[in-house]
Design an enzyme around this catalytic site. Structure first.
Site, PDB file in Angstrom:
ATOM      1  N   GLY A  52      -5.043 -14.733  40.880  1.00  0.00           N
ATOM      2  CA  GLY A  52      -4.993 -14.566  39.434  1.00  0.00           C
ATOM      3  C   GLY A  52      -3.601 -14.380  38.880  1.00  0.00           C
ATOM      4  CD  GLU A  53      -0.418 -10.321  40.875  1.00  0.00           C
ATOM      5  OE1 GLU A  53       0.795 -10.549  41.106  1.00  0.00           O
ATOM      6  OE2 GLU A  53      -1.020  -9.343  41.323  1.00  0.00           O
ATOM      7  CB  ALA A  54       1.696 -16.506  36.612  1.00  0.00           C
TER       8      ALA A  54
END
Length: 954
Positions: free
Chosen positions: A704-706
């Site tokens: 989920g983290e860029a």
């Protein structure tokens, strides 16, 4: 040529038919046929010694023909064709009064043994003549006349039964197809039943001859009364059953009378009851194969489900063994004709069984009837399969290639008869073919059985009851349960089938948890709970029976059951014929790969312990990835190098795909090295860019983290360019394009996006990404089309629904969900709907299981295996029996619980598992209520009896 005495025998059969044809022929419409029949009749009745002799110039005059007079007389090919041509032409008139005597004559020629040779359209002149004769009879059913239909069935069954007239290959398939068509198209219920009975009798003959490798093998008539269950409304007095039985028996005995004309012990046609008796030798000795196979083929229990009809559309192509199909399928090139016949029929039935998708057929019930007929016939064939069928690699290959696909298409059907037949077929595979289908059973058991069993709150009641009865039948063979445990629960790459089965039964027996919404009505839930309890008792009984058999311990309770247990309804008290012998299950004694290593207890213990520790590590990884990896490294289940960890993440089953992505995206030193090793393990050489992304994203879900996504995709771009150095100017181009492709995938396939991106938009968004230059427009447009047509999605795995639903909701709402590279959310019923995607997914699972799992099948022989099984099931069993015994006053429930206690104590005591035995004994002692005599109820008295009984025999 033929003498007048010899001619007279055959002439009597043919002349009567010719006279009727001439009498009923129209001189305008059938003048040529009438002239032909008159010429033949004159020659047959001529006083000349050789009335049919052909001119010397005819080459056929010296070639033997298919007609024989039953003695030393043989007819030449010319003479045979001269006699048979009028009959063939008469069949083609489509006029009932002419067709009737012609087909009747052909049937008599076959039944009396006057026709000999092999019918083959691709053979020599004699074979082609016979094939043409059979084909002419098959076409007569199109007249839709009741009498003609029966006559056609009589002739075709005579042909298949005959030993002198050999029916193989295409000709056999044509006959099978004709029987189907009569069964499906006839408006007469008697004819439908007769067609069904004839078809089953033909299948019995084909597979019996294949097993014996001989056409002379004796075959008994089938028992039509069993085929008719449940009794048709139109046959309340049994007259139809008697008619069909007489029809089948007469044909079988007529043929047998030709083969054995002087056997005094043959049953007369009037002896209805004696005609269907068969003495079976209960043995697996190949020398006794014929009797045991025949017994199975005639058993009544295989006709428990009524047959249905199917539509005619498209079925002829399925049954026809065309040249093109033969060229494409090398498996048909079987030297042994008996095996080839069995293979062709089996393959045709498999194709028929998956012809129409269940969803489509529900709109038109007629389209479903043929599917059900085919499934029913497959069920019979598998339940009665002989040694050759069970052990031949070619037939096992046919099961894998055709039957497994049929099961896949039908096991998700919402039509109960289809699901029930699929379960019946699957239980035959498990009971009789498991040694050769280890990987396939490992995939289908969770899909067909556990999927339904583990759905406690909102199951389909009928499906669940079918599965519970399936498990009850499975327990009838004690060897099967133990084999399932050792081959799956002790296999690192397989699901814990036995453990999941016991836990699923426990949850069902306990009922729907309080506060959980359910679709079940109270009576339905009560019925399911009772059936689940019976299954748990059956499992313990099966384990005890296997233990007693291995240790040669007589059942101490067999003659001393207390009255209430003895009189209670026993689950599955009528064992299946294939499982009621004293020998081990047939599926476990025959396959060439069955291993004798199963008796090595140390090996089994090591395999089981290894799997349990590995599962503990996987479970820890699915909660805390870093700690899970540390645990697995310390336990020596995974190497400590980045390459070994990456290989584990890529290949291990049951890992949470979201957490794999999270771990790969971490910036810590080890995680980063693992991610690099993971990406470097892919070979993208020669792959299109979108194809590489598909392959890459199948094994995990983007985090989920860029920043994590950035690290992963940057390494992917570098690897792709290294494998394809001429694809782009630099890795930066691949990096930017990868993001663009992922966004296009989301835009195209996410239903939340209303305004979809066009090809021109996609091209415009990617201008100047190749070091300031544009990528070729054709390349981008082609990429756009492929992504738009085919969504990039993560590879489905066999995680259970509750595992999928337990994924952290914050992660579901993250970027991975936005990008739509996730498993699609579906309802339980929709999840298993037949679709091309699902079929491809399951076929991939077959290959994956076969690749990962050892092909060795272990036949359990050492009784110590029960220790591991008890470790798995004792706690669920204790909970399942204790709670109802405490809370219920229902006599049936109490009886089952006490019986469960009795078997559990017996097994744990004999296996010297004192702790487990004491747990059951202590719990049982509590239910005696001896500490409070005033509160003793009837169920407490039963508990006291069991406690005393145990004390007598421990």
């Amino acid at each position: 040529m033929a003498s007048s005495e010899a001619d007279s025998r055959l002439s009597q059969v043919v002349a009567r038919a010719l006279e009727k044809i001439i009498k009923n022929a129209s001189w305008r419409k059938h003048s040529k046929l009438a002239h032909q029949c008159k010429a033949l009749l004159e020659r047959l009745t001529s006083p000349s010694d050789s009335p049919l002799a052909s001119p010397d110039s005819e080459p056929e005059s010296s070639i033997p023909g298919p007609l024989h007079d039953g003695g030393a007389v043989e007819y030449s090919l010319f003479e045979s064709e001269f006699i048979l041509s009028p009959l063939i032409n008469a069949c083609a008139t489509a006029f009932n009064k002419i067709v009737d005597p012609a087909v009747d004559c052909i049937q008599k020629l076959i039944a009396y043994g006057y026709l000999r040779g092999e019918a083959d359209p691709s053979g020599g002149p004699e074979a082609q003549l016979l094939s043409k004769l059979i084909e002419s009879v098959c076409k007569c059913h199109d007249l839709s006349d009741d009498a003609i239909e029966l006559l056609v069935l009589k002739t075709l069954l005579s042909a298949v039964t005959s030993v002198s007239l050999r029916i193989h290959g295409d000709c056999l398939l044509q006959i099978v197809r004709t029987c189907y068509d009569i069964y499906l198209g006839s408006k007469n219920v008697v004819n439908q039943t007769t067609a069904k009975a004839s078809l089953v009798q033909m299948l019995v003959i084909v597979f019996r001859r294949m097993e014996a490798d001989s056409s002379a093998v004796p075959v008994q008539p089938i028992v039509v009364a069993e085929l008719m269950e449940p009794i048709e409304k139109s046959d309340a007095d049994g007259s139809m059953t008697q008619f069909v039985q007489g029809f089948i028996t007469k044909i079988m005995q007529d043929i047998d009378g030709v083969l054995n004309p002087v056997t005094p012990s043959r049953v007369s046609l009037g002896g209805h009851d004696g005609a269907f008796e068969t003495t079976a030798v209960e043995t697996t000795n190949p020398a006794d194969l014929l009797d045991s196979t025949d017994k199975d083929m005639l058993d009544a229990k295989y006709w428990e489900i009524s047959m249905y009809k199917t539509a005619l559309e498209g079925r002829k192509g399925e049954l026809a063994d065309g040249e093109a199909d033969r060229d494409e399928d090398l498996e048909v090139q079987i030297g042994n004709k008996f095996k080839r016949d069995a293979f062709l029929v089996f393959r045709a039935l498999c194709k028929l069984s998956m012809k129409t998708p269940p969803k489509e057929a529900l709109a038109d019930p007629l389209l479903m009837r043929g599917k059900i007929v085919a499934l029913e016939l497959l069920k019979i064939l598998l339940e009665n399969a002989g040694t050759v069928f069970r052990t031949s690699e070619r037939f096992l290959g046919a099961i894998k290639q055709y039957l497994c696909l049929s099961l896949l298409k039908n096991s998700a059907s919402t039509l109960m008869i289809v699901f029930q037949l699929s379960c019946s077929i699957f239980i035959s595979l498990v009971s009789r073919f498991r040694a050769g289908l280890k990987a396939e059973i490992g995939v289908f058991f969770p899909m067909i059985v556990l999927r339904v069993l583990e759905n406690v709150a909102q199951p389909n009641f009928q499906q669940k009851m079918i599965v519970l009865r399936f498990l009850d039948k499975l327990c009838l063979d004690s060897q099967t349960l133990v084999d399932i445990f050792i081959n799956y629960d002790c296999d690192v790459n397989s699901s814990n089938i036995f453990e999941r089965m016991v836990n699923g039964l426990l949850k069902t027996a306990q009922g729907v948890p309080p506060g959980v919404a359910t679709t079940l009505l109270p009576p339905q839930e009560a019925t399911m709970k009772l059936e689940a309890m019976r299954c748990l008792v059956a499992i313990l009984r099966s384990m005890g029976d296997w233990m007693n058999k291995q240790l040669r311990i007589p059942d101490p309770y067999s003659t001393k059951r207390f009255e209430d247990v003895e009189n209670s309804p026993e689950p599955g008290n009528v064992p299946m014929a294939i499982l009621n012998g004293d020998e081990p299950a047939e599926g476990s004694d025959s396959h060439s790969e069955a291993s004798n290593e199963a008796s090595d207890v140390l090996t089994i213990e090591q395999r089981r312990a290894y799997k349990l520790e590995l599962q503990e590590g996987i479970s820890l990884f699915n909660r805390k990835p870093k700690k899970g990896i540390e645990f697995l490294i310390k336990a020596n289940k995974v190497g400590d190098s980045p390459e070994e960890i990456a290989a584990f993440l890529k290949n291990a089953s049951d890992l949470n795909k979201t957490l794999i992505g999270d771990y790969l995206g971490e910036r810590e030193d080890l995680s980063l090295k693992v991610m690099h090793a993971y990406v470097d393990s892919f070979d993208f050489q020669g792959m299109e860019f979108d194809e590489a992304i598909r392959a890459f994203l199948q094994g995990f879900r983007l985090p989920g983290e860029a920043q994590k996504i950035d690290r992963i995709m940057e390494k992917f771009a570098e690897r792709y360019c290294k494998c394809n150095p001429k694809a782009f100017t630099s890795a930066d181009t691949a990096y930017v394009l990868a993001y663009s492709v992922i966004m296009l995938n989301t835009d195209s396939h996410n239903p939340m996006v209303k305004n979809k991106m066009s090809a021109d938009d996609f091209i415009r968004n990617n201008r100047g990404i190749d070091d300031g230059k544009d990528l070729p427009e054709e390349y981008l447009r082609s990429l756009f089309e492929r992504i738009s047509r085919n969504e990039i999605k993560m590879k489905e795995d066999d995680l259970s629904l509750h595992q999928k639903q337990s994924v952290n909701s914050n992660r579901i709402l993250g970027l991975d969900n936005i990008l739509n590279i996730v498993i699609r959310k579906r309802d339980e019923d929709q999840h298993m709907e037949t679709s091309d995607d699902l079929i491809r997914h399951m076929q991939e699972q077959f290959k994956e299981k076969a690749r990962k799992s050892k092909s060795v099948y272990y036949a359990a022989t050492d009784v110590v295996i029960l220790r591991f099984m008890i470790e798995v099931c004792w706690a669920p069993m204790l909970a399942a029996f204790s709670v109802p015994l405490d809370q219920s006053d229902d006599e049936v429930v109490i009886t089952l619980c006490l019986e469960g206690f009795r078997y559990a104590i017996h097994v744990t005591a004999v296996m010297s598992m004192k702790t487990h035995r004491d747990a059951f004994v202590t719990s049982l002692a509590k239910f005696t209520s001896l500490h409070s005599p005033a509160d003793i109820k009837q169920k407490n008295i039963y508990a006291i009896k069991v406690r005393i009984l145990f004390s007598m025999y421990r």
